[in-house]
Write a protein that holds these residues in place. Sequence first.
Motif, PDB file in Angstrom:
ATOM      1  N   PHE A 146      51.757  39.308  46.639  1.00 19.64           N
ATOM      2  CA  PHE A 146      52.515  38.119  46.260  1.00 19.64           C
ATOM      3  C   PHE A 146      53.984  38.226  46.653  1.00 19.64           C
ATOM      4  O   PHE A 146      54.647  37.230  46.862  1.00 19.64           O
ATOM      5  CB  PHE A 146      52.407  37.874  44.753  1.00 19.64           C
ATOM      6  CG  PHE A 146      51.018  37.528  44.283  1.00 19.64           C
ATOM      7  CD1 PHE A 146      50.028  37.185  45.196  1.00 19.64           C
ATOM      8  CD2 PHE A 146      50.702  37.536  42.921  1.00 19.64           C
ATOM      9  CE1 PHE A 146      48.740  36.858  44.762  1.00 19.64           C
ATOM     10  CE2 PHE A 146      49.429  37.207  42.480  1.00 19.64           C
ATOM     11  CZ  PHE A 146      48.442  36.875  43.404  1.00 19.64           C
ATOM     12  N   SER A 154      30.433  40.605  52.181  1.00 16.84           N
ATOM     13  CA  SER A 154      29.731  41.135  51.013  1.00 16.84           C
ATOM     14  C   SER A 154      28.807  42.277  51.395  1.00 16.84           C
ATOM     15  O   SER A 154      28.179  42.238  52.459  1.00 16.84           O
ATOM     16  CB  SER A 154      28.885  40.046  50.364  1.00 16.84           C
ATOM     17  OG  SER A 154      29.690  39.146  49.706  1.00 16.84           O
ATOM     18  N   GLN A 213      46.406  35.177  53.733  1.00 15.53           N
ATOM     19  CA  GLN A 213      47.478  36.009  53.186  1.00 15.53           C
ATOM     20  C   GLN A 213      47.868  37.047  54.243  1.00 15.53           C
ATOM     21  O   GLN A 213      47.004  37.755  54.763  1.00 15.53           O
ATOM     22  CB  GLN A 213      47.014  36.703  51.901  1.00 15.53           C
ATOM     23  CG  GLN A 213      48.175  37.352  51.151  1.00 15.53           C
ATOM     24  CD  GLN A 213      47.745  38.047  49.881  1.00 15.53           C
ATOM     25  OE1 GLN A 213      46.634  38.583  49.797  1.00 15.53           O
ATOM     26  NE2 GLN A 213      48.621  38.057  48.895  1.00 15.53           N
ATOM     27  N   GLU A 272      53.684  43.393  44.559  1.00 18.99           N
ATOM     28  CA  GLU A 272      54.289  42.252  43.858  1.00 18.99           C
ATOM     29  C   GLU A 272      55.792  42.390  43.686  1.00 18.99           C
ATOM     30  O   GLU A 272      56.475  41.413  43.376  1.00 18.99           O
ATOM     31  CB  GLU A 272      53.634  42.074  42.477  1.00 18.99           C
ATOM     32  CG  GLU A 272      52.161  41.695  42.545  1.00 18.99           C
ATOM     33  CD  GLU A 272      51.511  41.554  41.168  1.00 18.99           C
ATOM     34  OE1 GLU A 272      52.158  41.928  40.164  1.00 18.99           O
ATOM     35  OE2 GLU A 272      50.364  41.084  41.117  1.00 18.99           O
ATOM     36  N   ARG A 306      38.067  29.519  49.078  1.00 19.64           N
ATOM     37  CA  ARG A 306      38.281  28.720  47.871  1.00 19.64           C
ATOM     38  C   ARG A 306      37.381  27.489  47.895  1.00 19.64           C
ATOM     39  O   ARG A 306      36.989  27.039  48.968  1.00 19.64           O
ATOM     40  CB  ARG A 306      39.732  28.197  47.801  1.00 19.64           C
ATOM     41  CG  ARG A 306      40.709  29.178  47.178  1.00 19.64           C
ATOM     42  CD  ARG A 306      41.449  29.943  48.234  1.00 19.64           C
ATOM     43  NE  ARG A 306      42.380  30.913  47.676  1.00 19.64           N
ATOM     44  CZ  ARG A 306      42.050  32.120  47.240  1.00 19.64           C
ATOM     45  NH1 ARG A 306      40.794  32.522  47.274  1.00 19.64           N
ATOM     46  NH2 ARG A 306      42.948  32.935  46.755  1.00 19.64           N
ATOM     47  N   ASP A 353      37.884  48.084  51.974  1.00 21.49           N
ATOM     48  CA  ASP A 353      38.558  47.284  50.961  1.00 21.49           C
ATOM     49  C   ASP A 353      38.470  47.962  49.589  1.00 21.49           C
ATOM     50  O   ASP A 353      37.558  48.769  49.351  1.00 21.49           O
ATOM     51  CB  ASP A 353      37.855  45.919  50.899  1.00 21.49           C
ATOM     52  CG  ASP A 353      38.757  44.823  50.369  1.00 21.49           C
ATOM     53  OD1 ASP A 353      39.912  45.113  50.016  1.00 21.49           O
ATOM     54  OD2 ASP A 353      38.296  43.667  50.327  1.00 21.49           O
TER      55      ASP A 353
HETATM   56  P1  C2E Z   1      39.953  41.092  47.618  1.00 26.81           P
HETATM   57  O1  C2E Z   1      39.260  41.195  48.922  1.00 26.81           O
HETATM   58  O2  C2E Z   1      40.431  42.366  47.007  1.00 26.81           O
HETATM   59  O3  C2E Z   1      41.135  40.053  47.829  1.00 26.81           O
HETATM   60  C1  C2E Z   1      42.416  40.209  47.279  1.00 26.81           C
HETATM   61  C2  C2E Z   1      42.551  39.406  46.022  1.00 26.81           C
HETATM   62  O4  C2E Z   1      43.791  39.760  45.425  1.00 26.81           O
HETATM   63  C3  C2E Z   1      42.614  37.906  46.260  1.00 26.81           C
HETATM   64  O5  C2E Z   1      42.028  37.265  45.149  1.00 26.81           O
HETATM   65  C4  C2E Z   1      44.117  37.659  46.297  1.00 26.81           C
HETATM   66  O6  C2E Z   1      44.461  36.318  45.955  1.00 26.81           O
HETATM   67  C5  C2E Z   1      44.592  38.621  45.263  1.00 26.81           C
HETATM   68  N1  C2E Z   1      45.971  39.053  45.494  1.00 26.81           N
HETATM   69  C6  C2E Z   1      46.663  39.061  46.659  1.00 26.81           C
HETATM   70  N2  C2E Z   1      47.894  39.549  46.487  1.00 26.81           N
HETATM   71  C7  C2E Z   1      48.020  39.870  45.184  1.00 26.81           C
HETATM   72  C8  C2E Z   1      49.085  40.432  44.393  1.00 26.81           C
HETATM   73  O7  C2E Z   1      50.190  40.722  44.856  1.00 26.81           O
HETATM   74  N3  C2E Z   1      48.846  40.623  43.076  1.00 26.81           N
HETATM   75  C9  C2E Z   1      47.642  40.303  42.510  1.00 26.81           C
HETATM   76  N4  C2E Z   1      47.497  40.517  41.186  1.00 26.81           N
HETATM   77  N5  C2E Z   1      46.608  39.778  43.221  1.00 26.81           N
HETATM   78  C10 C2E Z   1      46.794  39.561  44.549  1.00 26.81           C
HETATM   79  P2  C2E Z   1      40.937  36.133  45.333  1.00 26.81           P
HETATM   80  O8  C2E Z   1      41.306  35.259  46.476  1.00 26.81           O
HETATM   81  O9  C2E Z   1      40.710  35.520  43.997  1.00 26.81           O
HETATM   82  O10 C2E Z   1      39.658  36.920  45.787  1.00 26.81           O
HETATM   83  C11 C2E Z   1      38.991  37.756  44.911  1.00 26.81           C
HETATM   84  C12 C2E Z   1      37.895  38.497  45.609  1.00 26.81           C
HETATM   85  O11 C2E Z   1      36.860  37.619  46.040  1.00 26.81           O
HETATM   86  C13 C2E Z   1      38.370  39.191  46.882  1.00 26.81           C
HETATM   87  O12 C2E Z   1      39.008  40.385  46.525  1.00 26.81           O
HETATM   88  C14 C2E Z   1      37.049  39.388  47.613  1.00 26.81           C
HETATM   89  O13 C2E Z   1      36.381  40.508  47.120  1.00 26.81           O
HETATM   90  C15 C2E Z   1      36.288  38.161  47.210  1.00 26.81           C
HETATM   91  N6  C2E Z   1      36.373  37.181  48.310  1.00 26.81           N
HETATM   92  C16 C2E Z   1      37.394  36.359  48.628  1.00 26.81           C
HETATM   93  N7  C2E Z   1      37.091  35.641  49.732  1.00 26.81           N
HETATM   94  C17 C2E Z   1      35.853  36.058  50.112  1.00 26.81           C
HETATM   95  C18 C2E Z   1      34.993  35.700  51.191  1.00 26.81           C
HETATM   96  O14 C2E Z   1      35.302  34.883  52.063  1.00 26.81           O
HETATM   97  N8  C2E Z   1      33.754  36.340  51.245  1.00 26.81           N
HETATM   98  C19 C2E Z   1      33.410  37.286  50.334  1.00 26.81           C
HETATM   99  N9  C2E Z   1      32.212  37.859  50.453  1.00 26.81           N
HETATM  100  N10 C2E Z   1      34.193  37.628  49.311  1.00 26.81           N
HETATM  101  C20 C2E Z   1      35.408  37.026  49.201  1.00 26.81           C
END
Ligand code: C2E
Length: 406
Positions: A365, A229, A155, A346, A173, A286
């Motif tokens: 988004f 993490s 992103q 958004e 994912r 973050d």
């Molecule tokens: P995060 O680091 O806060 O990542 C941003 C999350 O917000 C992502 O969800 C993304 O898809 C979502 N997002 C982006 N833009 C928007 C928007 O405009 N509106 C809304 N409502 N949401 C948006 P995702 O991909 O489901 O990831 C969730 C969390 O999982 C991440 O939060 C992060 O804490 C964790 N994560 C994701 N990838 C990794 C990784 O490779 N390693 C680790 N340790 N944690 C991860």
Amino acid sequence: MLAELEDFVALRRSVGVARTRLVMDDVIARLETALPMIRGIPAGPAMLELSFDCDSSAEGVATVEQVRATMVAPFDLDGESHRLSLRIGGGGAPTHDADELRLIESAEQALADAREIRSDVVRDLANPSAGDDPIQLMRELPEAIASGQIFLQYQPKVRVRQQQVVSAEALVRWRHPVRGLILPGMFIEAAERSNAIGPLTLWIIERAIADQRVLAAQGHDIPIFINISGVLLSDAGFVRDACALVSGGGAKIGFEITETAVIRDPESAIANLGIFARIGVPLAIDDYGAGLSSLAYLKRLPARELKIDKLFVTQLTSSNRDPLIVRSTIDLAHALDMEVTAEGVETPAALALLGVMGCDMVQGFLISRPIEFAAFLTFLSEERHVAAMAGPRFSFHRDVGQWKVG
Ligand code: C2E
Ligand code: CA
Ligand code: CA
């Protein structure tokens, strides 16, 4: 199973409406000949219902493979050769429990997921929780990494003033063969508890390094940020391995960390973040505002970027309090010599307000959802963020054009 013809609109343009109405009959004829156990009925011009009996869910998944293989040879449509491909979503249940409505609804859901992840999805209704069980998921994780089920989406983060993509965040994912797309919310916590997070994160770093090299080679030499993490910040083994990967690779990699992670074990976390910073890894804080925050720690972290949690940003234009919080966070970060990224942008209204507030970078988004690497490359080379950020003006022009035509 529901099977949907991909690129149907293009096919209809190419062979005409009348011929496309008959295409599904051709597909059914071929599938029923090659795979006699299958019964097919058209379920719309681009949709097909396939049903069959089998002895196990593994056999069901194997049948999907056979359907795919059967579709490989081109079809002869009025003397022209066309390749057709199906996107499949399926559900299976034991015969004694095979309620037709449930099967169809699960196939519909599976197909919706399959479209999203661009990969076929088949679900076992008799064992629906198979993938909900985090312990089971963690057992499957090493194999999932090895067999390519784990992948990254990217992103972009855009600098508001210059309207330039300045970096990207990698989000992990899991494309699960039975459960479909699993988002990190479903497995990161379990991975943290089971110690699988270290190897997973090292794999993600390697993947991102490889992708960053491709970006750089194509003229888009922007850093890729990886979520780290909290538990890993005080894991000496991980820190050593991560440093080796990042400093050996010559690729631009940054880390995103939460303050909550630092507060858990501040001394070793801050020391390790110092190591990362010294070898040139940019750090971003973050989810700022969502968890525990401490000004004392904030000052001590070698981070150059502060990301305001999307909780505050998505409500920005509808809440009274959030604009004040965002505004003061931006000022605080600037006073500490940090740049500010707003995540969860958004709407054009939120973007405009953030711009006025002096926010440096935006992510969300509005500009792009997280997308796969190939799509991200296209996004960059076509500079799609420009149109996305010009949102409402763009559609206004279009309206004007339509007025003139009419
Ligand atoms: P995060 O680091 O806060 O990542 C941003 C999350 O917000 C992502 O969800 C993304 O898809 C979502 N997002 C982006 N833009 C928007 C928007 O405009 N509106 C809304 N409502 N949401 C948006 P995702 O991909 O489901 O990831 C969730 C969390 O999982 C991440 O939060 C992060 O804490 C964790 N994560 C994701 N990838 C990794 C990784 O490779 N390693 C680790 N340790 N944690 C991860
Ligand atoms: Ca993040
Ligand atoms: Ca975040």
